[in-house]
Design a protein around this motif. Structure first.
Motif, PDB file in Angstrom:
ATOM      1  N   PRO A  22       8.407   3.623  -5.810  1.00 39.26           N
ATOM      2  CA  PRO A  22       8.024   2.234  -5.540  1.00 39.26           C
ATOM      3  C   PRO A  22       8.129   1.322  -6.762  1.00 39.26           C
ATOM      4  O   PRO A  22       8.484   0.144  -6.630  1.00 39.26           O
ATOM      5  N   SER A  23       7.836   1.849  -7.934  1.00 33.02           N
ATOM      6  CA  SER A  23       7.899   1.033  -9.155  1.00 33.02           C
ATOM      7  C   SER A  23       9.326   0.635  -9.523  1.00 33.02           C
ATOM      8  O   SER A  23       9.528  -0.258 -10.357  1.00 33.02           O
ATOM      9  N   GLU A  24      10.302   1.285  -8.911  1.00 33.32           N
ATOM     10  CA  GLU A  24      11.701   1.017  -9.237  1.00 33.32           C
ATOM     11  C   GLU A  24      12.350   0.002  -8.291  1.00 33.32           C
ATOM     12  O   GLU A  24      13.527  -0.304  -8.446  1.00 33.32           O
ATOM     13  N   ILE A  25      11.596  -0.501  -7.325  1.00 34.82           N
ATOM     14  CA  ILE A  25      12.161  -1.456  -6.375  1.00 34.82           C
ATOM     15  C   ILE A  25      11.340  -2.747  -6.385  1.00 34.82           C
ATOM     16  O   ILE A  25      10.204  -2.780  -6.862  1.00 34.82           O
ATOM     17  N   SER A  26      11.928  -3.815  -5.874  1.00 36.17           N
ATOM     18  CA  SER A  26      11.284  -5.127  -5.889  1.00 36.17           C
ATOM     19  C   SER A  26      10.149  -5.216  -4.871  1.00 36.17           C
ATOM     20  O   SER A  26      10.005  -4.359  -3.988  1.00 36.17           O
ATOM     21  N   GLY A  27       9.370  -6.302  -4.989  1.00 38.66           N
ATOM     22  CA  GLY A  27       8.274  -6.511  -4.053  1.00 38.66           C
ATOM     23  C   GLY A  27       8.760  -6.666  -2.619  1.00 38.66           C
ATOM     24  O   GLY A  27       8.141  -6.149  -1.690  1.00 38.66           O
ATOM     25  N   GLY A  28       9.886  -7.362  -2.445  1.00 39.32           N
ATOM     26  CA  GLY A  28      10.441  -7.513  -1.104  1.00 39.32           C
ATOM     27  C   GLY A  28      10.902  -6.192  -0.520  1.00 39.32           C
ATOM     28  O   GLY A  28      10.725  -5.928   0.676  1.00 39.32           O
ATOM     29  N   MET A  29      11.494  -5.352  -1.366  1.00 40.17           N
ATOM     30  CA  MET A  29      11.918  -4.031  -0.908  1.00 40.17           C
ATOM     31  C   MET A  29      10.717  -3.167  -0.564  1.00 40.17           C
ATOM     32  O   MET A  29      10.742  -2.403   0.398  1.00 40.17           O
ATOM     33  N   GLN A  30       9.641  -3.308  -1.321  1.00 40.97           N
ATOM     34  CA  GLN A  30       8.422  -2.559  -1.009  1.00 40.97           C
ATOM     35  C   GLN A  30       7.879  -2.950   0.356  1.00 40.97           C
ATOM     36  O   GLN A  30       7.415  -2.098   1.119  1.00 40.97           O
ATOM     37  N   LYS A  31       7.949  -4.257   0.688  1.00 37.98           N
ATOM     38  CA  LYS A  31       7.503  -4.703   2.012  1.00 37.98           C
ATOM     39  C   LYS A  31       8.377  -4.086   3.104  1.00 37.98           C
ATOM     40  O   LYS A  31       7.888  -3.695   4.168  1.00 37.98           O
ATOM     41  N   ARG A  32       9.680  -3.973   2.834  1.00 42.24           N
ATOM     42  CA  ARG A  32      10.573  -3.370   3.821  1.00 42.24           C
ATOM     43  C   ARG A  32      10.273  -1.881   3.989  1.00 42.24           C
ATOM     44  O   ARG A  32      10.359  -1.341   5.097  1.00 42.24           O
ATOM     45  N   VAL A  33       9.918  -1.208   2.900  1.00 39.71           N
ATOM     46  CA  VAL A  33       9.489   0.191   3.009  1.00 39.71           C
ATOM     47  C   VAL A  33       8.236   0.264   3.876  1.00 39.71           C
ATOM     48  O   VAL A  33       8.105   1.145   4.741  1.00 39.71           O
ATOM     49  N   GLY A  34       7.317  -0.687   3.667  1.00 40.28           N
ATOM     50  CA  GLY A  34       6.100  -0.725   4.468  1.00 40.28           C
ATOM     51  C   GLY A  34       6.390  -0.906   5.953  1.00 40.28           C
ATOM     52  O   GLY A  34       5.734  -0.308   6.802  1.00 40.28           O
ATOM     53  N   ILE A  35       7.401  -1.730   6.265  1.00 39.22           N
ATOM     54  CA  ILE A  35       7.788  -1.918   7.663  1.00 39.22           C
ATOM     55  C   ILE A  35       8.375  -0.627   8.227  1.00 39.22           C
ATOM     56  O   ILE A  35       8.056  -0.220   9.350  1.00 39.22           O
ATOM     57  N   ALA A  68       0.821  -1.225   0.000  1.00 40.16           N
ATOM     58  CA  ALA A  68       0.000   0.000   0.000  1.00 40.16           C
ATOM     59  C   ALA A  68       0.849   1.266   0.000  1.00 40.16           C
ATOM     60  O   ALA A  68       0.559   2.227   0.706  1.00 40.16           O
ATOM     61  N   LEU A  69       1.895   1.270  -0.822  1.00 45.21           N
ATOM     62  CA  LEU A  69       2.711   2.478  -0.958  1.00 45.21           C
ATOM     63  C   LEU A  69       2.053   3.441  -1.935  1.00 45.21           C
ATOM     64  O   LEU A  69       1.306   3.034  -2.827  1.00 45.21           O
ATOM     65  N   PHE A  70       2.355   4.721  -1.786  1.00 44.87           N
ATOM     66  CA  PHE A  70       1.866   5.729  -2.721  1.00 44.87           C
ATOM     67  C   PHE A  70       2.789   5.751  -3.940  1.00 44.87           C
ATOM     68  O   PHE A  70       3.978   6.058  -3.822  1.00 44.87           O
ATOM     69  N   ASP A  71       2.224   5.436  -5.092  1.00 45.97           N
ATOM     70  CA  ASP A  71       3.042   5.330  -6.307  1.00 45.97           C
ATOM     71  C   ASP A  71       3.711   6.640  -6.684  1.00 45.97           C
ATOM     72  O   ASP A  71       4.774   6.651  -7.311  1.00 45.97           O
ATOM     73  N   SER A  72       3.074   7.761  -6.310  1.00 42.97           N
ATOM     74  CA  SER A  72       3.579   9.075  -6.724  1.00 42.97           C
ATOM     75  C   SER A  72       4.614   9.648  -5.762  1.00 42.97           C
ATOM     76  O   SER A  72       5.142  10.736  -5.994  1.00 42.97           O
ATOM     77  N   LEU A  73       4.900   8.933  -4.672  1.00 39.22           N
ATOM     78  CA  LEU A  73       5.864   9.403  -3.680  1.00 39.22           C
ATOM     79  C   LEU A  73       7.112   8.526  -3.699  1.00 39.22           C
ATOM     80  O   LEU A  73       7.040   7.333  -3.959  1.00 39.22           O
ATOM     81  N   THR A  74       8.248   9.134  -3.393  1.00 37.35           N
ATOM     82  CA  THR A  74       9.478   8.365  -3.278  1.00 37.35           C
ATOM     83  C   THR A  74       9.413   7.448  -2.059  1.00 37.35           C
ATOM     84  O   THR A  74       8.521   7.564  -1.213  1.00 37.35           O
ATOM     85  N   VAL A  75      10.379   6.552  -1.975  1.00 34.83           N
ATOM     86  CA  VAL A  75      10.479   5.676  -0.815  1.00 34.83           C
ATOM     87  C   VAL A  75      10.527   6.497   0.472  1.00 34.83           C
ATOM     88  O   VAL A  75       9.793   6.240   1.429  1.00 34.83           O
ATOM     89  N   ALA A  76      11.398   7.501   0.504  1.00 33.02           N
ATOM     90  CA  ALA A  76      11.544   8.325   1.706  1.00 33.02           C
ATOM     91  C   ALA A  76      10.248   9.057   2.036  1.00 33.02           C
ATOM     92  O   ALA A  76       9.849   9.144   3.208  1.00 33.02           O
ATOM     93  N   ASP A  77       9.562   9.585   1.028  1.00 37.82           N
ATOM     94  CA  ASP A  77       8.324  10.317   1.279  1.00 37.82           C
ATOM     95  C   ASP A  77       7.195   9.394   1.724  1.00 37.82           C
ATOM     96  O   ASP A  77       6.299   9.811   2.480  1.00 37.82           O
ATOM     97  N   ASN A  78       7.202   8.136   1.268  1.00 37.25           N
ATOM     98  CA  ASN A  78       6.234   7.166   1.765  1.00 37.25           C
ATOM     99  C   ASN A  78       6.420   6.931   3.260  1.00 37.25           C
ATOM    100  O   ASN A  78       5.451   6.883   4.022  1.00 37.25           O
TER     101      ASN A  78
END
Length: 250
Positions: free
Chosen positions: A135-148, A88-98
């Motif tokens: 978010p589109s530039e990182i893997s699914g596992g990395m997205q989960k880590r951003v979520g954490i 559930a990351l915001f596609d329009s925001l960077t990792v840091a902004d999420n």
């Protein structure tokens, strides 16, 4: 600590949760398991306040969420971190902004304090180098880590994870399990994980509640689950290839 006491929930005359009680202690990985349609997600949504129970209580360190006033509920919600099934990351925001998003909404930190907190959380999940990626530039596992990272950025006391390994390969899923377990112990979080992934159950299930047709059928841990008595639980376990293999090795 989170205590749920005699939770009942009915939708359109159908009982979905019936007299569910449990205690989720801090510093350990608490898991709610069961087949699809057993009420796991409804229970999770009731615990976090998205659903109102028809009867029973949800206590956050003694505070009854559903009888609290709005101000008290807002305080409890600010102490909750959520890791959603699809990140559930915001596609329009960077990792840091999420990761920064909850701080913008709920905190009074200065911008530099927010920067420091975001950097700390990204470093904790090993993603400081990905801060400026989308978010589109990182893997699914990395997205989960951003979520954490986003879930703990507010110094959460309670962490809820809804199928955290959904869509991940086994090795990445194992890494996510270990990260959740480490963070739970490191920060003494009360962590509640909804899952049907038996790999996760056998790796990090320090408290396990098994649900069947809206009922709590069994509770225990990963060391006792393979010898559990209820037929419904044994059918659930031994329909799983991992558990059949693990049992055969004993």
């Amino acid at each position: 600590m989170i205590e749920i006491k005699n939770i009942q929930k009915t939708f359109q005359g159908k009982t979905v949760l019936s007299d569910i009680s449990a205690t989720f202690e801090p510093g350990r990985t608490n898991m709610i398991i069961g087949a699809s349609g057993t009420g796991k997600s409804v229970l999770l949504k009731t615990i976090v306040g998205l659903f109102e129970p028809d009867a029973g209580a949800v206590l956050y360190d003694g505070r009854n969420f559903h009888t609290s006033n709005r101000r008290e509920q807002k305080i409890i919600r600010s102490e909750i971190g959520m890791l959603f099934q699809g990140s559930a990351l915001f596609d329009s925001l960077t990792v840091a902004d999420n990761v920064r998003f909850p701080l913008n909404v709920h905190s009074d930190m200065s911008e530099s304090e927010k920067d420091d907190r975001v950097n700390f959380c990204l470093k904790r999940v090993g993603l400081e180098q990905a801060a400026h990626k989308m978010p589109s530039e990182i893997s699914g596992g990395m997205q989960k880590r951003v979520g954490i990272a986003r879930a703990i950025v507010m110094n959460s006391q309670y962490l809820f994870c809804d199928e955290p390994n959904s869509g991940l390969d086994p090795q990445t899923a194992w890494m996510i399990d270990q990260l959740i377990h480490e963070i739970t112990q490191e920060y003494n979080l009360t962590t509640v994980i909804v899952s049907h992934d038996m790999n996760s159950v056998m790796e990090i299930g320090e408290y396990i509640m098994f649900m069947y047709k809206g009922l709590k059928i069994w509770e225990g841990n990963k060391d006792t689950i393979l010898d559990a008595e209820p037929k419904e639980l044994r059918d659930f376990l031994f329909s799983n290839k991992l558990v059949r293999t693990f049992k055969g090795m004993q």
